[in-house]
Design an enzyme around this catalytic site. Structure first.
Site, PDB file in Angstrom:
ATOM      1  N   GLY A 157      43.316  38.978  52.861  1.00 56.24           N
ATOM      2  CA  GLY A 157      44.419  38.326  52.163  1.00 56.24           C
ATOM      3  C   GLY A 157      44.876  39.220  51.030  1.00 56.24           C
ATOM      4  O   GLY A 157      44.092  40.035  50.530  1.00 56.24           O
ATOM      5  N   CYS A 203      37.078  40.525  46.152  1.00 57.02           N
ATOM      6  CA  CYS A 203      38.505  40.611  45.836  1.00 57.02           C
ATOM      7  C   CYS A 203      38.880  42.089  45.773  1.00 57.02           C
ATOM      8  O   CYS A 203      38.179  42.869  45.135  1.00 57.02           O
ATOM      9  CB  CYS A 203      38.772  39.940  44.492  1.00 57.02           C
ATOM     10  SG  CYS A 203      40.494  40.022  43.977  1.00 57.02           S
ATOM     11  N   LEU A 204      39.959  42.453  46.441  1.00 55.25           N
ATOM     12  CA  LEU A 204      40.360  43.868  46.460  1.00 55.25           C
ATOM     13  C   LEU A 204      40.665  44.388  45.059  1.00 55.25           C
ATOM     14  O   LEU A 204      40.582  45.588  44.812  1.00 55.25           O
ATOM     15  CB  LEU A 204      41.577  44.069  47.366  1.00 55.25           C
ATOM     16  CG  LEU A 204      41.358  43.820  48.866  1.00 55.25           C
ATOM     17  CD1 LEU A 204      42.669  43.961  49.620  1.00 55.25           C
ATOM     18  CD2 LEU A 204      40.308  44.763  49.436  1.00 55.25           C
ATOM     19  N   GLN A 251      48.858  41.418  43.167  1.00 58.56           N
ATOM     20  CA  GLN A 251      47.879  42.494  43.371  1.00 58.56           C
ATOM     21  C   GLN A 251      48.526  43.836  43.661  1.00 58.56           C
ATOM     22  O   GLN A 251      47.846  44.868  43.646  1.00 58.56           O
ATOM     23  CB  GLN A 251      46.919  42.128  44.513  1.00 58.56           C
ATOM     24  CG  GLN A 251      46.004  40.967  44.157  1.00 58.56           C
ATOM     25  CD  GLN A 251      45.041  40.678  45.283  1.00 58.56           C
ATOM     26  OE1 GLN A 251      45.378  39.972  46.222  1.00 58.56           O
ATOM     27  NE2 GLN A 251      43.851  41.239  45.213  1.00 58.56           N
ATOM     28  N   HIS A 279      41.948  31.290  47.352  1.00 60.41           N
ATOM     29  CA  HIS A 279      41.718  32.539  46.617  1.00 60.41           C
ATOM     30  C   HIS A 279      43.053  33.235  46.319  1.00 60.41           C
ATOM     31  O   HIS A 279      43.318  33.640  45.181  1.00 60.41           O
ATOM     32  CB  HIS A 279      40.802  33.458  47.438  1.00 60.41           C
ATOM     33  CG  HIS A 279      40.552  34.800  46.820  1.00 60.41           C
ATOM     34  ND1 HIS A 279      39.300  35.225  46.431  1.00 60.41           N
ATOM     35  CD2 HIS A 279      41.398  35.830  46.513  1.00 60.41           C
ATOM     36  CE1 HIS A 279      39.393  36.435  45.909  1.00 60.41           C
ATOM     37  NE2 HIS A 279      40.660  36.837  45.955  1.00 60.41           N
ATOM     38  N   GLU A 280      43.905  33.344  47.349  1.00 58.50           N
ATOM     39  CA  GLU A 280      45.196  34.026  47.159  1.00 58.50           C
ATOM     40  C   GLU A 280      46.110  33.215  46.249  1.00 58.50           C
ATOM     41  O   GLU A 280      46.839  33.773  45.419  1.00 58.50           O
ATOM     42  CB  GLU A 280      45.870  34.287  48.511  1.00 58.50           C
ATOM     43  CG  GLU A 280      45.073  35.171  49.464  1.00 58.50           C
ATOM     44  CD  GLU A 280      44.544  36.444  48.824  1.00 58.50           C
ATOM     45  OE1 GLU A 280      45.220  36.997  47.936  1.00 58.50           O
ATOM     46  OE2 GLU A 280      43.441  36.882  49.192  1.00 58.50           O
ATOM     47  N   HIS A 333      45.618  33.839  42.683  1.00 60.45           N
ATOM     48  CA  HIS A 333      46.267  35.054  42.175  1.00 60.45           C
ATOM     49  C   HIS A 333      47.671  34.748  41.648  1.00 60.45           C
ATOM     50  O   HIS A 333      48.127  35.369  40.682  1.00 60.45           O
ATOM     51  CB  HIS A 333      46.358  36.125  43.264  1.00 60.45           C
ATOM     52  CG  HIS A 333      45.099  36.922  43.439  1.00 60.45           C
ATOM     53  ND1 HIS A 333      44.543  37.661  42.425  1.00 60.45           N
ATOM     54  CD2 HIS A 333      44.284  37.105  44.507  1.00 60.45           C
ATOM     55  CE1 HIS A 333      43.436  38.253  42.861  1.00 60.45           C
ATOM     56  NE2 HIS A 333      43.255  37.935  44.126  1.00 60.45           N
TER      57      HIS A 333
HETATM   58 ZN    ZN Z   1      41.631  38.544  45.226  1.00 65.56          ZN
END
Ligand code: ZN
Length: 181
Positions: free
Chosen positions: A45, A94-95, A50, A136-137, A140
């Protein structure tokens, strides 16, 4: 285009993202960039903040986590309408916070309204791992990160690693952008 994934410490990750007009000529490019950047980073995701774009949009491909099925969807201007009462823990990464993996409790079911890639309005219920990735997304878009769920003690223990991430001192297989040098 593959974009740099902004790292913990970058101010865009802490901003509340804004709704994007559905006829914005930039929207398709934004979605393409999200898909390309997510797959390049082997993520499941990725949300617009991000890649330093403060808009309410994210993409999810949870297929690698699903056995024998797939799930791929675009979420534009999403709104979570409700969450179930049952919560379960799961190790999330998380990226934007590479190397950190923490057990996070989330609702096992959500109801969400959004526009898909065709700008078609949708209202759906998701469960399990798909509901988790969406939450999660969605976080953000609200400027929220997985570390916000941790106890003060746990965050304290992670401080040295978080500092390294902020400074861009953690190696990743995908291009990143650190804010603090
Ligand atoms: Zn994340």
């Amino acid at each position: 285009m593959i974009r740099q994934v902004v790292l913990y410490g970058h101010p865009t990750l802490r901003q509340k993202a804004q709704p994007i007009p559905l006829d914005d000529p930039f929207l398709d490019e934004l979605l393409n960039d999200l898909w390309e950047t997510m797959y390049n980073a082997e993520g499941i995701g990725l949300a617009a903040p991000q890649i330093a774009q403060p808009w309410r949009a994210f993409v999810v491909d949870a297929s690698p986590l699903l056995e024998g099925s797939s799930f791929k969807e675009t979420f534009i201007n999403p709104q979570i309408l409700g969450t179930g009462n049952t919560q379960q823990p799961y190790e999330e990464g998380c990226l934007s916070i590479p190397t950190i993996k923490e057990k996070i409790y989330r609702s096992t079911r959500i109801r969400i309204r959004y526009y898909d890639a065709n700008r078609t309005p949708q209202e759906k219920t998701f469960e399990g791992i798909i509901a988790r990735v969406i939450q999660h997304e969605y976080d953000h878009l609200e400027g929220k990160l997985i570390i916000d769920y941790l106890s003060p003690l746990r965050r304290q223990l992670l401080r040295p690693t978080l500092l390294k991430i902020r400074k861009g001192q953690i190696k990743t297989l995908y291009p990143t952008l650190a804010y603090a040098r």
